[in-house]
Design a protein around this motif. Structure first.
Motif, PDB file in Angstrom:
ATOM      1  N   LEU A   1      -3.179  -1.541  -4.799  1.00 25.32           N
ATOM      2  CA  LEU A   1      -3.910  -2.654  -5.403  1.00 25.32           C
ATOM      3  C   LEU A   1      -3.226  -3.142  -6.676  1.00 25.32           C
ATOM      4  O   LEU A   1      -3.176  -4.350  -6.945  1.00 25.32           O
ATOM      5  N   LEU A   2      -2.688  -2.219  -7.464  1.00 24.37           N
ATOM      6  CA  LEU A   2      -2.009  -2.590  -8.697  1.00 24.37           C
ATOM      7  C   LEU A   2      -0.815  -3.497  -8.430  1.00 24.37           C
ATOM      8  O   LEU A   2      -0.701  -4.585  -9.015  1.00 24.37           O
TER       9      LEU A   2
ATOM     10  N   HIS B   1      -1.743  -6.920  -6.995  1.00 29.18           N
ATOM     11  CA  HIS B   1      -2.349  -7.777  -8.021  1.00 29.18           C
ATOM     12  C   HIS B   1      -1.284  -8.365  -8.948  1.00 29.18           C
ATOM     13  O   HIS B   1      -1.270  -9.576  -9.206  1.00 29.18           O
TER      14      HIS B   1
ATOM     15  N   ASP C   1      -0.559  -6.603 -17.540  1.00 27.49           N
ATOM     16  CA  ASP C   1      -0.786  -6.048 -16.213  1.00 27.49           C
ATOM     17  C   ASP C   1       0.435  -5.282 -15.716  1.00 27.49           C
ATOM     18  O   ASP C   1       0.301  -4.214 -15.099  1.00 27.49           O
TER      19      ASP C   1
ATOM     20  N   ALA D   1      -9.306  -9.906 -16.435  1.00 27.32           N
ATOM     21  CA  ALA D   1      -8.373  -8.998 -15.766  1.00 27.32           C
ATOM     22  C   ALA D   1      -8.745  -8.820 -14.293  1.00 27.32           C
ATOM     23  O   ALA D   1      -9.906  -8.552 -13.966  1.00 27.32           O
ATOM     24  N   ALA D   2      -7.756  -9.022 -13.425  1.00 22.48           N
ATOM     25  CA  ALA D   2      -7.872  -8.814 -11.986  1.00 22.48           C
ATOM     26  C   ALA D   2      -8.810  -9.811 -11.304  1.00 22.48           C
ATOM     27  O   ALA D   2      -9.136  -9.656 -10.130  1.00 22.48           O
TER      28      ALA D   2
END
Length: 396
Positions: free
Chosen positions: A303-304, A307, A321, A393-394
């Motif tokens: 996921l990191l 993203h 990020d 964020a995200a």
């Protein structure tokens, strides 16, 4: 269990990622033991890195007009995850080539783009990225390698350390000092052929892990280059170098995702086959907890990087990020590989079992490319510059 997991991975991957997966399974994993040896088999490493290029990995950062398919950060890092699943060292050795390509695509002249991007996109060249020096480490602003003007161009002198791919590369992206002390308007980048007189690679370093990624000492001794080899304006090396380093960090959670996937499959298989106290290991609560944590680490890493790649592809800020991705990805690679060894018990400490290599390979991810402490510093200093980050964020 193993067959089901492999099927799940294949059905979820993009066509490009599936191509890299087949390459990894057919060409890389069968040679994993060979790739983990010292002295390193440099012709084999070069051959595999060129084959990865022919499959389009480097082309994912190269515009179509120069033979690439990019820029597409998500596709690139999906491919990096797949190669990281089979061999983290080779995945690391992809970086200098696509980082050099990205720098040339963003800052190069038309001549430089034709000279370097076209053959790299075709899988005919490998790059190297020379920043770190013996006494600077993460302190890029303190580099001492000099580039001095000559009537015909520039003369480069200096010594670099921990330079990935220097023994197998065709071209070199080098950061050198063209002014006084400090960083603003004092550093400049150059892209030069590796076969120029004065460029030598005294040795490839013997390492704990990531042995399929050649890490070298590099010496520049009166290397004469043309002004056509200068990348970007004089004094803009810091900006170019920071862009390269920011992009480099994105690879760590992608490689870590591949390593976590491999650790989960190997460890699940071992736990299902191994019996203790009358039942298989995967029916014991503590082992189940460790398998769950490995699975969680895989999802977090995947996921990191997806993203952050999405931010880059959308042209959105990704400094915070990206550093979080490297910080957390490095931690998870280490914790997951440690759990995999723990489940394997004594066998996890033996070279015969692949999780032993995963454990050694993961250790660099909190050191190389800017230590975890450097990432914390970047994050803490950048957050006040992005006061709305916590609320967005995200989010899409």
């Amino acid at each position: 269990m193993t067959a089901t997991m492999s099927h799940t991975r294949a059905s979820a991957a993009s066509p490009f990622a599936q191509t890299i997966r087949r390459f990894t399974e057919e060409k890389v994993i069968p040679r994993s033991h060979e790739l983990d040896q010292h002295p390193q088999d440099m012709p084999l490493i070069r051959e595999l890195l060129l084959q990865a290029g022919k499959l389009g990995l480097y082309g994912a950062v190269i515009p179509e007009e120069y033979g690439g398919t990019g820029p597409n950060s998500l596709a690139l890092h999906e491919g990096i995850e797949e190669l990281g699943y089979g061999n983290a060292g080779l995945a690391m050795s992809l970086m200098p080539t696509y980082l050099l390509s990205r720098a040339v695509a963003l800052h190069g002249s038309e001549l430089q783009k034709q000279k370097w991007l076209v053959p790299i996109a075709n899988g005919e060249m490998i790059g190297s990225w020379a920043v770190t020096e013996p006494h600077t480490g993460s302190d890029v602003a303190s580099i001492t390698t000099k580039a001095e003007r000559t009537p015909d161009g520039w003369r480069l002198n200096g010594r670099k350390m921990f330079i990935t791919n220097a023994t197998v590369a065709d071209c070199l992206l080098v950061l050198a000092r063209t002014g006084g002390p400090g960083i603003r308007e004092t550093l400049t980048t150059f892209v030069v052929p590796m076969d120029l007189p004065g460029i030598t690679v005294p040795r490839a370093l013997e390492k704990m892990g990531l042995r399929s990624s050649p890490t070298c000492e590099l010496v520049l001794d009166d290397v004469i280059v043309s002004d056509d080899d200068r990348l970007g304006p004089v004094g803009h090396g810091w900006q170019i170098g920071m862009d390269v380093l920011d992009y480099e960090r994105l690879a760590i959670p992608a490689i870590a995702a591949g390593m976590c996937a491999r650790a989960l499959e190997l460890t699940s298989r071992y736990a299902a086959d191994r019996t203790a106290f009358g039942k298989s290991l995967d029916r014991h609560g503590p082992v189940q907890g460790m398998l769950a944590d490995i699975a969680a680490g895989l999802l977090e890493c995947r996921l990191l990087y997806r993203h952050i790649a999405g931010l880059v592809d959308a042209g959105r800020p990704a400094v915070v990020d990206g550093s979080i991705g490297k910080l957390v990805g490095g931690r998870l690679a280490n914790s997951v590989s440690s759990l995999a060894v723990q489940v394997h018990g004594g066998y996890g400490y033996i070279r015969e079992y692949e999780v032993e290599r995963l454990y050694r390979d993961a250790r660099l991810f909190t050191i190389g490319g800017g230590t975890s402490e450097i990432q914390q510093k970047i994050i803490a200093e950048q957050l006040p510059r992005e006061p709305g980050w916590a609320r967005t964020a995200a989010l899409p």
